[in-house]
Design a protein around this motif. Structure first.
Motif, PDB file in Angstrom:
ATOM      1  N   ILE A  55     -53.985  10.470  77.806  1.00 52.55           N
ATOM      2  CA  ILE A  55     -52.948   9.614  77.210  1.00 52.55           C
ATOM      3  C   ILE A  55     -51.689   9.595  78.072  1.00 52.55           C
ATOM      4  O   ILE A  55     -51.094   8.540  78.320  1.00 52.55           O
ATOM      5  N   PHE A  56     -51.284  10.765  78.536  1.00 51.65           N
ATOM      6  CA  PHE A  56     -50.026  10.876  79.282  1.00 51.65           C
ATOM      7  C   PHE A  56     -50.250  10.968  80.795  1.00 51.65           C
ATOM      8  O   PHE A  56     -49.416  11.531  81.511  1.00 51.65           O
ATOM      9  N   ALA A  57     -51.356  10.407  81.271  1.00 50.09           N
ATOM     10  CA  ALA A  57     -51.669  10.462  82.704  1.00 50.09           C
ATOM     11  C   ALA A  57     -50.548   9.911  83.582  1.00 50.09           C
ATOM     12  O   ALA A  57     -50.206  10.530  84.602  1.00 50.09           O
ATOM     13  N   PRO A  58     -49.933   8.777  83.252  1.00 50.32           N
ATOM     14  CA  PRO A  58     -48.858   8.272  84.132  1.00 50.32           C
ATOM     15  C   PRO A  58     -47.672   9.224  84.245  1.00 50.32           C
ATOM     16  O   PRO A  58     -46.973   9.222  85.265  1.00 50.32           O
ATOM     17  N   LEU A  59     -47.438  10.017  83.201  1.00 48.44           N
ATOM     18  CA  LEU A  59     -46.312  10.945  83.229  1.00 48.44           C
ATOM     19  C   LEU A  59     -46.673  12.266  83.907  1.00 48.44           C
ATOM     20  O   LEU A  59     -45.801  12.938  84.483  1.00 48.44           O
ATOM     21  N   LEU A  60     -47.948  12.656  83.844  1.00 49.81           N
ATOM     22  CA  LEU A  60     -48.362  13.961  84.346  1.00 49.81           C
ATOM     23  C   LEU A  60     -48.827  13.926  85.798  1.00 49.81           C
ATOM     24  O   LEU A  60     -48.735  14.942  86.504  1.00 49.81           O
ATOM     25  N   ALA A  61     -49.352  12.800  86.239  1.00 50.32           N
ATOM     26  CA  ALA A  61     -49.865  12.717  87.615  1.00 50.32           C
ATOM     27  C   ALA A  61     -48.712  12.803  88.612  1.00 50.32           C
ATOM     28  O   ALA A  61     -47.795  11.974  88.582  1.00 50.32           O
ATOM     29  N   PRO A  62     -48.738  13.784  89.505  1.00 52.98           N
ATOM     30  CA  PRO A  62     -47.603  13.959  90.438  1.00 52.98           C
ATOM     31  C   PRO A  62     -47.582  12.959  91.591  1.00 52.98           C
ATOM     32  O   PRO A  62     -46.537  12.785  92.230  1.00 52.98           O
ATOM     33  N   HIS A  63     -48.706  12.315  91.902  1.00 54.66           N
ATOM     34  CA  HIS A  63     -48.766  11.408  93.056  1.00 54.66           C
ATOM     35  C   HIS A  63     -49.503  10.122  92.674  1.00 54.66           C
ATOM     36  O   HIS A  63     -50.207  10.057  91.657  1.00 54.66           O
ATOM     37  N   ASP A  64     -49.358   9.138  93.517  1.00 54.94           N
ATOM     38  CA  ASP A  64     -50.072   7.863  93.354  1.00 54.94           C
ATOM     39  C   ASP A  64     -51.558   8.096  93.655  1.00 54.94           C
ATOM     40  O   ASP A  64     -51.904   8.625  94.715  1.00 54.94           O
ATOM     41  N   ILE A  65     -52.421   7.686  92.734  1.00 54.08           N
ATOM     42  CA  ILE A  65     -53.851   7.974  92.902  1.00 54.08           C
ATOM     43  C   ILE A  65     -54.501   7.115  93.976  1.00 54.08           C
ATOM     44  O   ILE A  65     -55.576   7.453  94.470  1.00 54.08           O
ATOM     45  N   ALA A  66     -53.884   6.007  94.340  1.00 58.95           N
ATOM     46  CA  ALA A  66     -54.490   5.102  95.329  1.00 58.95           C
ATOM     47  C   ALA A  66     -53.854   5.196  96.706  1.00 58.95           C
ATOM     48  O   ALA A  66     -54.372   4.622  97.673  1.00 58.95           O
ATOM     49  N   LYS A  67     -52.756   5.914  96.815  1.00 60.57           N
ATOM     50  CA  LYS A  67     -52.044   5.991  98.094  1.00 60.57           C
ATOM     51  C   LYS A  67     -52.816   6.858  99.082  1.00 60.57           C
ATOM     52  O   LYS A  67     -53.105   8.022  98.809  1.00 60.57           O
ATOM     53  N   SER A  94     -54.006  14.396  90.751  1.00 59.45           N
ATOM     54  CA  SER A  94     -53.652  13.117  90.130  1.00 59.45           C
ATOM     55  C   SER A  94     -54.899  12.312  89.796  1.00 59.45           C
ATOM     56  O   SER A  94     -54.985  11.680  88.727  1.00 59.45           O
ATOM     57  N   ARG A  95     -55.869  12.335  90.681  1.00 55.51           N
ATOM     58  CA  ARG A  95     -57.093  11.566  90.454  1.00 55.51           C
ATOM     59  C   ARG A  95     -57.924  12.193  89.318  1.00 55.51           C
ATOM     60  O   ARG A  95     -58.586  11.465  88.573  1.00 55.51           O
ATOM     61  N   ILE A  96     -57.898  13.502  89.193  1.00 56.25           N
ATOM     62  CA  ILE A  96     -58.614  14.147  88.087  1.00 56.25           C
ATOM     63  C   ILE A  96     -57.940  13.816  86.758  1.00 56.25           C
ATOM     64  O   ILE A  96     -58.621  13.574  85.747  1.00 56.25           O
ATOM     65  N   ILE A  97     -56.614  13.791  86.747  1.00 59.05           N
ATOM     66  CA  ILE A  97     -55.891  13.452  85.513  1.00 59.05           C
ATOM     67  C   ILE A  97     -56.242  12.038  85.065  1.00 59.05           C
ATOM     68  O   ILE A  97     -56.536  11.786  83.892  1.00 59.05           O
ATOM     69  N   TYR A  98     -56.230  11.085  85.992  1.00 57.74           N
ATOM     70  CA  TYR A  98     -56.594   9.712  85.637  1.00 57.74           C
ATOM     71  C   TYR A  98     -58.094   9.593  85.352  1.00 57.74           C
ATOM     72  O   TYR A  98     -58.514   8.742  84.567  1.00 57.74           O
ATOM     73  N   GLY A  99     -58.895  10.452  85.991  1.00 56.77           N
ATOM     74  CA  GLY A  99     -60.326  10.440  85.726  1.00 56.77           C
ATOM     75  C   GLY A  99     -60.660  10.836  84.301  1.00 56.77           C
ATOM     76  O   GLY A  99     -61.702  10.420  83.760  1.00 56.77           O
ATOM     77  N   ALA A 100     -59.793  11.638  83.673  1.00 54.79           N
ATOM     78  CA  ALA A 100     -60.008  11.999  82.266  1.00 54.79           C
ATOM     79  C   ALA A 100     -59.997  10.752  81.384  1.00 54.79           C
ATOM     80  O   ALA A 100     -60.750  10.663  80.409  1.00 54.79           O
ATOM     81  N   ARG A 101     -59.152   9.797  81.725  1.00 57.09           N
ATOM     82  CA  ARG A 101     -59.117   8.543  80.960  1.00 57.09           C
ATOM     83  C   ARG A 101     -60.459   7.841  81.011  1.00 57.09           C
ATOM     84  O   ARG A 101     -60.988   7.378  79.991  1.00 57.09           O
ATOM     85  N   ILE A 102     -61.033   7.767  82.208  1.00 56.71           N
ATOM     86  CA  ILE A 102     -62.282   7.031  82.383  1.00 56.71           C
ATOM     87  C   ILE A 102     -63.430   7.725  81.668  1.00 56.71           C
ATOM     88  O   ILE A 102     -64.197   7.099  80.933  1.00 56.71           O
ATOM     89  N   SER A 103     -63.570   9.037  81.872  1.00 53.04           N
ATOM     90  CA  SER A 103     -64.687   9.769  81.270  1.00 53.04           C
ATOM     91  C   SER A 103     -64.613   9.746  79.748  1.00 53.04           C
ATOM     92  O   SER A 103     -65.622   9.528  79.071  1.00 53.04           O
ATOM     93  N   LEU A 104     -63.424   9.966  79.180  1.00 52.78           N
ATOM     94  CA  LEU A 104     -63.289   9.947  77.721  1.00 52.78           C
ATOM     95  C   LEU A 104     -63.464   8.536  77.177  1.00 52.78           C
ATOM     96  O   LEU A 104     -64.042   8.351  76.099  1.00 52.78           O
ATOM     97  N   TRP A 105     -62.971   7.541  77.903  1.00 52.43           N
ATOM     98  CA  TRP A 105     -63.133   6.155  77.469  1.00 52.43           C
ATOM     99  C   TRP A 105     -64.610   5.786  77.403  1.00 52.43           C
ATOM    100  O   TRP A 105     -65.073   5.225  76.399  1.00 52.43           O
ATOM    101  N   VAL A 106     -65.359   6.117  78.442  1.00 52.50           N
ATOM    102  CA  VAL A 106     -66.794   5.846  78.440  1.00 52.50           C
ATOM    103  C   VAL A 106     -67.489   6.652  77.350  1.00 52.50           C
ATOM    104  O   VAL A 106     -68.340   6.128  76.626  1.00 52.50           O
ATOM    105  N   GLY A 107     -67.127   7.923  77.212  1.00 52.99           N
ATOM    106  CA  GLY A 107     -67.772   8.761  76.213  1.00 52.99           C
ATOM    107  C   GLY A 107     -67.569   8.247  74.798  1.00 52.99           C
ATOM    108  O   GLY A 107     -68.533   8.085  74.038  1.00 52.99           O
TER     109      GLY A 107
END
Length: 302
Positions: A55-67, A94-107
């Motif tokens: 939920i709070f991935a944009p606030l918790l991720a320290p770096h840009d996931i695509a940079k 950062s990529r693992i934090i955003y990856g939680a969104r994808i895995s939980l969304w699919v699940g």
């Protein structure tokens, strides 16, 4: 006139309190039983942690996931990059934090689709029986005849590699699990006296199914659904690892493992942390599902 004898025993306040304690809602009683299971609470805490992470991935991720910073590729874990960087210099944490969104969304979405379709087919098959039951049961048997991951690969091959199609494939392969569960539950519940009474007063089948049979079948659905989310996350990671799920540059955990397998010796942290994320999430749902089973199943209670 003689007084009429009153044989009604006096009401004692202690008896009233005891009766109120016995009249606790089954769901409250299940929650109390769930809280007593330490492993279930551990699993629940892990699941809540990853949900909050998503939920709070944009606030918790320290770096840009695509940079991409090729000059910083394969930097080991440090104060700036806690989990290190990958082959493109992207921050793994950062990529693992955003990856939680994808895995939980699919699940969650895949299991929700499986529950809706499987429950509908299972209830219809169990309640009406005869040729309807035979057709639906044979469909379930055909789907279950294939190994789940191979069937998912076949579905994605037909629809095309993408995260959405992977979600659809995972939902399809889990439909028979919920369909068979609801069918067996309906076969026992529909013989209960309250269902017979509802039929006797002319209640419509739709009302009987919605107001009587379905509410009394929720407990096994909740338990199986929790365990199925863990399975769906593994299947999503497997499809991503095979290149048939999320496509680059989506930070999906299985895809991260696939991209890093060539660097397992040179940069083991690129494989370690996505693998740990998958393991902990699946462990959390499994522990929580076992706790829900113990809390909701009357046979597990003393």
């Amino acid at each position: 006139m003689a007084e009429v004898a009153n044989n009604t025993p006096p009401i004692v306040p202690g008896q009233i309190q005891a009766a109120e304690e016995k009249a606790v809602s089954p769901w409250k009683e299940a929650w109390k039983s769930f809280k007593k299971n330490k492993l279930a609470i551990v699993g629940f805490s892990i699941v809540v942690f990853f949900i909050l992470l998503a939920i709070f991935a944009p606030l918790l991720a320290p770096h840009d996931i695509a940079k991409q910073e090729l000059a910083n590729k394969h930097i080991p874990p440090s104060a700036e990059h806690w989990f290190g960087t990958d082959e493109f210099g992207r921050d793994i944490l950062s990529r693992i934090i955003y990856g939680a969104r994808i895995s939980l969304w699919v699940g969650f979405l895949s299991v929700a689709g499986s529950v809706i379709v499987g429950s509908f087919l299972g209830i219809i098959a169990g309640y009406y029986g005869k040729w309807i039951d035979a057709i639906i049961s044979r469909i379930f048997d055909i789907i279950l005849a294939f190994p789940s991951i191979l069937l998912a690969i076949a579905v994605v091959s037909v629809l095309g590699p993408s995260l959405r199609n992977a979600l659809i494939a995972i939902a399809i392969i889990n439909v028979p699990t919920f369909g068979r569960l609801l069918r067996s539950r309906v076969l026992s519940v529909k013989e209960e006296e309250y269902v017979t009474a509802a039929k006797a007063i002319g209640m419509k089948d739709s009302r009987i199914l919605i107001h009587h049979i379905l509410p009394n079948s929720l407990a096994p659905i909740i338990v199986q659904g929790t365990l199925a989310i863990a399975t769906a996350i593994i299947e999503c990671a497997a499809l991503g690892f095979l290149g048939m799920g999320a496509q680059p540059p989506t930070p999906e955990w299985g895809k991260m493992l696939a991209d890093s397998r060539a660097f397992i010796i040179e940069a083991p942290w690129t494989v370690l942390f996505p693998g740990l994320a998958i393991m902990l999430t699946v462990l959390g749902f499994n522990l929580m599902g076992d706790g829900l089973r113990d809390a909701l199943d009357p046979r597990m209670k003393n």
